[in-house]
Write a protein that holds these residues in place. Structure first.
Motif, mmCIF file in Angstrom:
data_model
loop_
_atom_site.group_PDB
_atom_site.id
_atom_site.type_symbol
_atom_site.label_atom_id
_atom_site.label_comp_id
_atom_site.label_asym_id
_atom_site.label_seq_id
_atom_site.Cartn_x
_atom_site.Cartn_y
_atom_site.Cartn_z
ATOM 1 N N GLN A 84 10.661 51.981 -28.445
ATOM 2 C CA GLN A 84 9.542 51.731 -27.520
ATOM 3 C C GLN A 84 9.250 52.790 -26.837
ATOM 4 N N ASP A 92 -0.014 52.216 -23.429
ATOM 5 C CA ASP A 92 0.325 50.576 -23.557
ATOM 6 C C ASP A 92 1.929 50.650 -22.901
ATOM 7 N N VAL A 93 1.951 50.748 -21.574
ATOM 8 C CA VAL A 93 3.166 50.746 -21.123
ATOM 9 C C VAL A 93 4.178 49.395 -21.621
ATOM 10 N N PRO A 94 5.238 49.632 -22.308
ATOM 11 C CA PRO A 94 6.024 48.508 -22.639
ATOM 12 C C PRO A 94 6.213 47.431 -21.335
ATOM 13 N N GLY A 95 6.495 46.000 -21.446
ATOM 14 C CA GLY A 95 6.560 45.200 -20.443
ATOM 15 C C GLY A 95 7.645 45.404 -19.413
ATOM 16 N N TYR A 96 8.855 45.703 -20.182
ATOM 17 C CA TYR A 96 10.130 45.814 -19.497
ATOM 18 C C TYR A 96 10.063 47.149 -18.502
ATOM 19 N N LYS A 97 9.366 48.299 -19.044
ATOM 20 C CA LYS A 97 9.003 49.427 -18.395
ATOM 21 C C LYS A 97 8.118 49.267 -17.067
ATOM 22 N N TYR A 98 7.008 48.639 -17.231
ATOM 23 C CA TYR A 98 6.118 48.302 -16.652
ATOM 24 C C TYR A 98 6.731 47.485 -15.227
ATOM 25 N N ARG A 99 7.611 46.504 -15.401
ATOM 26 C CA ARG A 99 8.457 45.937 -14.702
ATOM 27 C C ARG A 99 9.273 46.597 -13.740
ATOM 28 N N GLN A 100 9.902 47.669 -14.225
ATOM 29 C CA GLN A 100 10.653 48.768 -13.733
ATOM 30 C C GLN A 100 9.763 49.686 -12.789
ATOM 31 N N ARG A 139 4.874 54.416 -15.320
ATOM 32 C CA ARG A 139 3.193 54.480 -15.333
ATOM 33 C C ARG A 139 3.259 55.455 -16.502
ATOM 34 N N HIS A 140 1.927 55.337 -17.073
ATOM 35 C CA HIS A 140 1.748 56.313 -18.198
ATOM 36 C C HIS A 140 0.813 57.447 -17.434
#
Length: 212
Positions: A50, A87-95, A98-99
């Motif tokens: 990802q 489009d930041v992957p969901g699991y990374k966004y939750r951690q 940021r882009h």
């Protein structure tokens, strides 16, 4: 006495590499990682499918492996929770990822043209390896969703002061690589900087606070 803890993370300590790869628009993406090992003139890189770097390698087939010394830890840490994916992957966004489009500017680094590949090198990194992709191997099963990228080193760039004089060998007494050990930064055998990655991944350990 040995115990059987069922370790969730097997990250015993490997050198940090900042991978330069080329985006679709021709710009250079930077990504710090440490799942890398070398043999001969080849290297194997373990990357999440990802990640922007994985997409760039599969499409473009070129990279630069920039090796920072332990003294560059603060620079690497600035990149730790960034991604080149819009489009930041969901699991990374939750951690907390940021882009960031311009990673060089974000980290205060200088782009340096490569000789044989498209992605730029990092001027400040004392060791830079220009590489081309040889093969890509699915790795870790569907649960991990990763690829092991096999790359061939085409050209090495090394700060002269790191070499054993009159040879083509790096002096191990002069080269102090930045090591990542269980998401924490180490150099010269000691913890050298707080890690944003450890915080983002909610690692249960806590590094001791330095006292005067």
């Amino acid at each position: 006495m040995h115990v059987v803890p069922g370790l969730k993370v097997l990250y015993f300590g490997t050198p940090v590499v900042v991978v330069s790869s080329r985006n679709e628009d021709g710009s250079t993406n930077l990504a710090p990682m440490s799942s890398a090992w070398w043999i001969g003139q080849s290297c194997l890189l373990g990357l999440s499918d990802q990640s922007q770097t994985a997409a760039n390698l599969k499409r473009d087939g070129e990279a630069v492996l920039n090796l920072p010394g332990a003294g560059m830890v603060d620079v690497v840490d600035r990149l730790a929770m960034t991604t080149g994916r819009r489009d930041v992957p969901g699991y990374k966004y939750r951690q907390g990822y940021r882009h960031v489009a311009d990673k060089f500017a974000a980290a205060g680094l200088t782009a340096q043209p490569s000789n044989l590949v498209g992605p730029d090198r990092i001027l400040q990194c004392p060791i830079q390896l220009e590489c081309r992709l040889v093969a890509a191997h699915p790795f870790g099963g569907t649960a991990l969703d990763a690829t092991a990228f096999e790359v061939e080193v085409l050209r090495t760039h090394v700060e002269e002061e790191l070499l054993i004089p009159g040879t083509a060998y790096v002096d191990p007494m002069r080269w102090d690589p930045l090591i990542m050990k269980f998401t924490e930064f180490f150099g010269d055998g000691r913890n050298v900087h707080p890690s944003r990655l450890a915080t983002g991944w909610q690692m249960p350990h806590r590094m001791p606070t330095a006292t005067a």
